[in-house]
Design a protein around this motif. Structure first.
Motif, PDB file in Angstrom:
ATOM      1  N   PRO A  36      51.396  49.884  43.585  1.00  0.00           N
ATOM      2  CA  PRO A  36      51.510  50.996  42.758  1.00  0.00           C
ATOM      3  C   PRO A  36      50.037  51.597  42.278  1.00  0.00           C
ATOM      4  N   TRP A  37      49.045  50.764  42.078  1.00  0.00           N
ATOM      5  CA  TRP A  37      47.775  51.326  41.679  1.00  0.00           C
ATOM      6  C   TRP A  37      47.180  52.194  42.646  1.00  0.00           C
ATOM      7  N   GLN A  38      47.441  51.768  43.922  1.00  0.00           N
ATOM      8  CA  GLN A  38      46.943  52.586  45.137  1.00  0.00           C
ATOM      9  C   GLN A  38      47.454  53.805  45.177  1.00  0.00           C
ATOM     10  N   ALA A 110      35.514  46.762  31.667  1.00  0.00           N
ATOM     11  CA  ALA A 110      35.716  45.459  30.882  1.00  0.00           C
ATOM     12  C   ALA A 110      36.803  45.196  30.281  1.00  0.00           C
ATOM     13  N   GLY A 111      37.436  46.451  29.670  1.00  0.00           N
ATOM     14  CA  GLY A 111      38.942  46.462  28.910  1.00  0.00           C
ATOM     15  C   GLY A 111      39.961  45.959  29.833  1.00  0.00           C
ATOM     16  N   TRP A 112      39.937  46.373  31.336  1.00  0.00           N
ATOM     17  CA  TRP A 112      40.900  45.984  32.222  1.00  0.00           C
ATOM     18  C   TRP A 112      40.687  44.624  32.785  1.00  0.00           C
ATOM     19  N   ARG A 113      39.334  44.044  32.930  1.00  0.00           N
ATOM     20  CA  ARG A 113      39.082  42.812  33.027  1.00  0.00           C
ATOM     21  C   ARG A 113      39.744  41.683  31.987  1.00  0.00           C
ATOM     22  N   HIS A 114      39.542  42.112  30.650  1.00  0.00           N
ATOM     23  CA  HIS A 114      40.125  41.496  29.501  1.00  0.00           C
ATOM     24  C   HIS A 114      41.407  41.277  29.650  1.00  0.00           C
ATOM     25  N   PRO A 120      50.025  37.333  32.005  1.00  0.00           N
ATOM     26  CA  PRO A 120      50.786  36.320  32.684  1.00  0.00           C
ATOM     27  C   PRO A 120      50.948  36.958  34.020  1.00  0.00           C
ATOM     28  N   HIS A 121      50.687  36.223  35.239  1.00  0.00           N
ATOM     29  CA  HIS A 121      51.362  36.444  36.440  1.00  0.00           C
ATOM     30  C   HIS A 121      52.663  37.312  36.444  1.00  0.00           C
ATOM     31  N   GLY A 122      52.607  38.276  37.193  1.00  0.00           N
ATOM     32  CA  GLY A 122      54.045  39.299  37.405  1.00  0.00           C
ATOM     33  C   GLY A 122      54.472  39.964  36.250  1.00  0.00           C
ATOM     34  N   LEU A 123      53.702  40.145  35.187  1.00  0.00           N
ATOM     35  CA  LEU A 123      53.966  41.084  34.159  1.00  0.00           C
ATOM     36  C   LEU A 123      52.896  42.275  34.117  1.00  0.00           C
ATOM     37  N   PRO A 124      53.391  43.418  33.810  1.00  0.00           N
ATOM     38  CA  PRO A 124      52.343  44.711  33.980  1.00  0.00           C
ATOM     39  C   PRO A 124      51.279  44.443  33.108  1.00  0.00           C
ATOM     40  N   ILE A 125      50.044  44.798  33.557  1.00  0.00           N
ATOM     41  CA  ILE A 125      48.816  44.738  32.882  1.00  0.00           C
ATOM     42  C   ILE A 125      48.820  45.794  31.906  1.00  0.00           C
TER      43      ILE A 125
END
Length: 137
Positions: A36-38, A110-114, A120-125
């Motif tokens: 989706p980010w693409q 930095a916010g996105w890295r954090h 957890p894997h599989g959940l939306p960031i």
């Protein structure tokens, strides 16, 4: 997410092809996105173009430079990293157009890295208000 202007998308693909970038952005049935980010990065590029922040020729040149820089640093560019190059080029044209400052970009990264590290894997960031304002670590 903004609606994609397919005519502009085809113009973008044509400009990239003229610059020697022949990875297809579009198929007959729509865009070739794996994440989706693409699609979001693609849509943001079209919106910034439509707002007159850059020309397709400038975009094709910037994307080509991003791909060449990655190849120089060892990326074989077999297609899996294409949209990483796209995002890098998008950041550059947005910085050049003064959409945001380098410091603002660094803080957001930095916010996105954090957020990525604590999701957890599989959940939306998702970015919280605190993560949006994180200082560069």
């Amino acid at each position: 997410m903004p609606e994609i202007d397919w005519k502009a998308a085809r113009q973008c693909q044509d400009a990239l092809s003229q610059s020697g970038i022949d990875l297809p952005l579009l198929h007959d049935d729509g865009p070739a996105f794996h994440e989706p980010w693409q699609a979001q990065a693609f849509a943001m590029t079209l919106v910034l173009y439509e707002r007159g922040l850059f020309s397709w020729e400038q975009w094709a040149r910037t994307l080509s430079e991003s791909i060449k820089a990655a190849q120089t640093h060892g990326d074989p560019d077999l297609g899996r990293t294409y949209y990483h190059h796209w995002l890098s080029a998008l950041e550059k044209v947005a910085l050049d157009a003064k959409v945001f400052s380098a410091e603002q970009l660094s803080v957001r990264q930095a916010g996105w890295r954090h957020a990525t590290a604590r999701t957890p894997h599989g959940l939306p960031i998702e970015l919280s208000a605190a993560e949006k304002a994180l200082p560069e670590s």
